[in-house]
Design a protein around this motif. Structure first.
Motif, PDB file in Angstrom:
ATOM      1  N   GLY A 277      23.611  31.843  86.152  1.00  0.00           N
ATOM      2  CA  GLY A 277      24.463  31.468  85.046  1.00  0.00           C
ATOM      3  C   GLY A 277      25.894  31.351  85.619  1.00  0.00           C
ATOM      4  O   GLY A 277      26.327  30.215  84.925  1.00  0.00           O
ATOM      5  N   VAL A 278      26.371  32.128  86.338  1.00  0.00           N
ATOM      6  CA  VAL A 278      27.974  31.814  86.627  1.00  0.00           C
ATOM      7  C   VAL A 278      27.672  30.608  87.453  1.00  0.00           C
ATOM      8  O   VAL A 278      29.006  29.827  87.297  1.00  0.00           O
ATOM      9  N   ALA A 279      26.861  30.310  88.527  1.00  0.00           N
ATOM     10  CA  ALA A 279      26.908  29.188  89.299  1.00  0.00           C
ATOM     11  C   ALA A 279      26.570  27.687  88.420  1.00  0.00           C
ATOM     12  O   ALA A 279      27.005  26.812  88.894  1.00  0.00           O
ATOM     13  N   THR A 280      25.940  28.030  87.611  1.00  0.00           N
ATOM     14  CA  THR A 280      25.665  26.788  86.551  1.00  0.00           C
ATOM     15  C   THR A 280      26.497  26.779  85.208  1.00  0.00           C
ATOM     16  O   THR A 280      25.926  26.191  84.422  1.00  0.00           O
ATOM     17  N   ALA A 281      27.706  27.515  85.213  1.00  0.00           N
ATOM     18  CA  ALA A 281      28.545  27.249  84.013  1.00  0.00           C
ATOM     19  C   ALA A 281      28.722  25.827  83.587  1.00  0.00           C
ATOM     20  O   ALA A 281      28.720  24.886  84.261  1.00  0.00           O
TER      21      ALA A 281
ATOM     22  N   THR B 227      20.801  23.189  93.784  1.00  0.00           N
ATOM     23  CA  THR B 227      22.010  22.583  94.628  1.00  0.00           C
ATOM     24  C   THR B 227      23.177  23.332  93.957  1.00  0.00           C
ATOM     25  O   THR B 227      24.089  23.380  94.675  1.00  0.00           O
ATOM     26  N   ARG B 228      23.341  23.386  92.666  1.00  0.00           N
ATOM     27  CA  ARG B 228      24.506  23.901  91.945  1.00  0.00           C
ATOM     28  C   ARG B 228      24.872  25.301  92.632  1.00  0.00           C
ATOM     29  O   ARG B 228      25.958  25.747  92.663  1.00  0.00           O
ATOM     30  N   VAL B 229      23.804  26.069  92.552  1.00  0.00           N
ATOM     31  CA  VAL B 229      23.863  27.472  93.046  1.00  0.00           C
ATOM     32  C   VAL B 229      24.363  27.479  94.567  1.00  0.00           C
ATOM     33  O   VAL B 229      25.534  28.137  94.786  1.00  0.00           O
ATOM     34  N   VAL B 230      23.762  26.674  95.371  1.00  0.00           N
ATOM     35  CA  VAL B 230      24.191  26.429  96.658  1.00  0.00           C
ATOM     36  C   VAL B 230      25.861  26.081  96.782  1.00  0.00           C
ATOM     37  O   VAL B 230      26.537  26.683  97.635  1.00  0.00           O
ATOM     38  N   GLN B 231      25.972  25.087  95.862  1.00  0.00           N
ATOM     39  CA  GLN B 231      27.523  24.709  96.099  1.00  0.00           C
ATOM     40  C   GLN B 231      28.553  25.720  95.654  1.00  0.00           C
ATOM     41  O   GLN B 231      29.552  25.745  96.087  1.00  0.00           O
ATOM     42  N   HIS B 232      28.067  26.485  94.771  1.00  0.00           N
ATOM     43  CA  HIS B 232      28.875  27.274  94.057  1.00  0.00           C
ATOM     44  C   HIS B 232      29.316  28.578  95.116  1.00  0.00           C
ATOM     45  O   HIS B 232      30.141  29.169  95.362  1.00  0.00           O
ATOM     46  N   TYR B 233      28.063  29.038  95.688  1.00  0.00           N
ATOM     47  CA  TYR B 233      28.127  30.437  96.487  1.00  0.00           C
ATOM     48  C   TYR B 233      28.382  30.205  97.876  1.00  0.00           C
ATOM     49  O   TYR B 233      28.381  30.719  99.003  1.00  0.00           O
ATOM     50  N   GLY B 234      27.990  28.719  98.234  1.00  0.00           N
ATOM     51  CA  GLY B 234      28.032  28.251 100.015  1.00  0.00           C
ATOM     52  C   GLY B 234      26.372  28.394 100.110  1.00  0.00           C
ATOM     53  O   GLY B 234      25.454  29.052  99.619  1.00  0.00           O
ATOM     54  N   ALA B 235      26.147  28.034 101.384  1.00  0.00           N
ATOM     55  CA  ALA B 235      24.920  27.448 101.821  1.00  0.00           C
ATOM     56  C   ALA B 235      24.212  28.933 102.003  1.00  0.00           C
ATOM     57  O   ALA B 235      22.998  29.163 101.463  1.00  0.00           O
ATOM     58  N   GLU B 236      24.629  29.968 102.776  1.00  0.00           N
ATOM     59  CA  GLU B 236      24.056  31.204 102.915  1.00  0.00           C
ATOM     60  C   GLU B 236      23.720  32.137 101.736  1.00  0.00           C
ATOM     61  O   GLU B 236      22.748  32.386 101.523  1.00  0.00           O
TER      62      GLU B 236
ATOM     63  N   GLY C  20      23.923  31.188  98.618  1.00  0.00           N
ATOM     64  CA  GLY C  20      23.126  30.208  97.832  1.00  0.00           C
ATOM     65  C   GLY C  20      21.789  30.394  97.920  1.00  0.00           C
ATOM     66  O   GLY C  20      21.150  30.806  96.813  1.00  0.00           O
ATOM     67  N   HIS C  21      21.493  30.168  99.141  1.00  0.00           N
ATOM     68  CA  HIS C  21      19.984  30.093  99.400  1.00  0.00           C
ATOM     69  C   HIS C  21      19.421  31.842  99.257  1.00  0.00           C
ATOM     70  O   HIS C  21      18.226  31.852  98.887  1.00  0.00           O
TER      71      HIS C  21
ATOM     72  N   ILE D 123      18.730  32.241  95.899  1.00  0.00           N
ATOM     73  CA  ILE D 123      17.331  31.459  95.084  1.00  0.00           C
ATOM     74  C   ILE D 123      16.025  32.200  95.849  1.00  0.00           C
ATOM     75  O   ILE D 123      14.893  32.377  95.204  1.00  0.00           O
ATOM     76  N   ALA D 124      16.214  32.647  97.187  1.00  0.00           N
ATOM     77  CA  ALA D 124      15.052  33.313  97.779  1.00  0.00           C
ATOM     78  C   ALA D 124      14.942  34.617  97.018  1.00  0.00           C
ATOM     79  O   ALA D 124      13.553  34.843  96.852  1.00  0.00           O
ATOM     80  N   GLN D 125      16.002  35.288  96.646  1.00  0.00           N
ATOM     81  CA  GLN D 125      15.629  36.604  95.891  1.00  0.00           C
ATOM     82  C   GLN D 125      14.942  36.231  94.638  1.00  0.00           C
ATOM     83  O   GLN D 125      13.867  37.323  94.227  1.00  0.00           O
ATOM     84  N   ILE D 126      15.415  35.435  94.072  1.00  0.00           N
ATOM     85  CA  ILE D 126      14.528  35.183  92.692  1.00  0.00           C
ATOM     86  C   ILE D 126      12.969  34.782  92.911  1.00  0.00           C
ATOM     87  O   ILE D 126      12.252  35.412  92.290  1.00  0.00           O
ATOM     88  N   HIS D 127      12.628  34.271  93.776  1.00  0.00           N
ATOM     89  CA  HIS D 127      11.233  33.708  94.202  1.00  0.00           C
ATOM     90  C   HIS D 127      10.365  34.738  94.751  1.00  0.00           C
ATOM     91  O   HIS D 127       9.317  35.151  94.022  1.00  0.00           O
TER      92      HIS D 127
END
Length: 228
Positions: free
Chosen positions: A151-155, A191-200, A202-203, A206-210
């Motif tokens: 939610g923070v990353a996709t404000a 993509t927006r999560v990675v852009q917000h937190y950085g590649a490491e 951000g991924h 996403i991985a923790q959600i899955h």
């Protein structure tokens, strides 16, 4: 009741109906009579209804936005509403309505702190992209934390989440859209999560959600009516 809708609200009563395929036309006719009864009833409460466009077939969803849990104390039951409006005709009406329904589930949901402010609109959103998420045992806390990070990353995105307060334990994520095409924004979330937190980082989110998920159902829902 104000003509403006504020949604999402702190709480929501969420009802999912599985309609018998061969009785879907009859269900829609009877549902109109049920809706009319709620419009006429003195203890009317606002609700909005959606039908499945894509996803698990023949589901109808009814959502009652609640500002506080105490609102449920003033909520009349379906049989009471029908009886008060239709009198002796309510019993056969209710029986026919129930015969059209294969299964019904009810959830009381509370908002996850996803940073999304309620959106004022004249009517409920025309379309919803709906995710029903089941976490692994003991991992719900992790999933909620990750969704808050999402939610923070996709404000600014019309994405919001509810968790189960009462009912089958799930997380319910929604994206609002004025058209089905607008729901395509869901595809940009990673993509927006990675852009917000950085590649490491951000991924990692996403991985923790899955990793926390056991099951996920995705649907596109179309608005079919409301009572304000």
């Amino acid at each position: 009741m104000n003509s403006q809708w504020l949604f999402p609200t702190p709480y929501c009563l969420f009802v999912r109906l599985s309609v018998r395929r061969e009785r879907y036309v009859q269900f829609k006719e009877l549902a109109g009579k049920v809706a009319f009864a709620y419009q006429q009833h003195s203890r009317r409460m606002r609700w909005m209804a959606y039908a499945t466009v894509a996803g698990p077939a023949n589901y109808v969803y009814i959502m009652l936005p609640l500002d506080e849990l105490g609102d449920m104390d003033r909520m009349p039951s379906l049989d009471q509403v029908l009886h008060d409006v239709y009198g002796v005709d309510s019993t056969p009406l209710l029986e026919k309505f129930q015969e059209c329904v294969l299964q019904m589930e009810s959830f009381v949901l509370n908002r996850v702190n996803d940073g999304i402010d309620p959106i004022e609109r004249e009517t409920p959103p025309p379309y919803l992209y709906y995710l029903n998420l089941q976490a692994q045992p003991g991992r719900m806390g992790q999933l909620m934390q990750n969704l808050q990070q999402l939610g923070v990353a996709t404000a600014g995105s019309p994405l919001f989440c509810f968790a189960t307060f009462a009912g089958p334990v799930r997380l319910h994520a929604f994206t609002m859209g004025n058209t089905i095409a607008e729901l395509g924004e869901v595809a940009t979330l990673e993509t927006r999560v990675v852009q917000h937190y950085g590649a490491e980082e951000g991924h990692k989110v996403i991985a923790q959600i899955h990793d926390t998920l056991v099951d996920i159902d995705a649907s596109i829902l179309r608005y079919i009516g409301h009572l304000d």
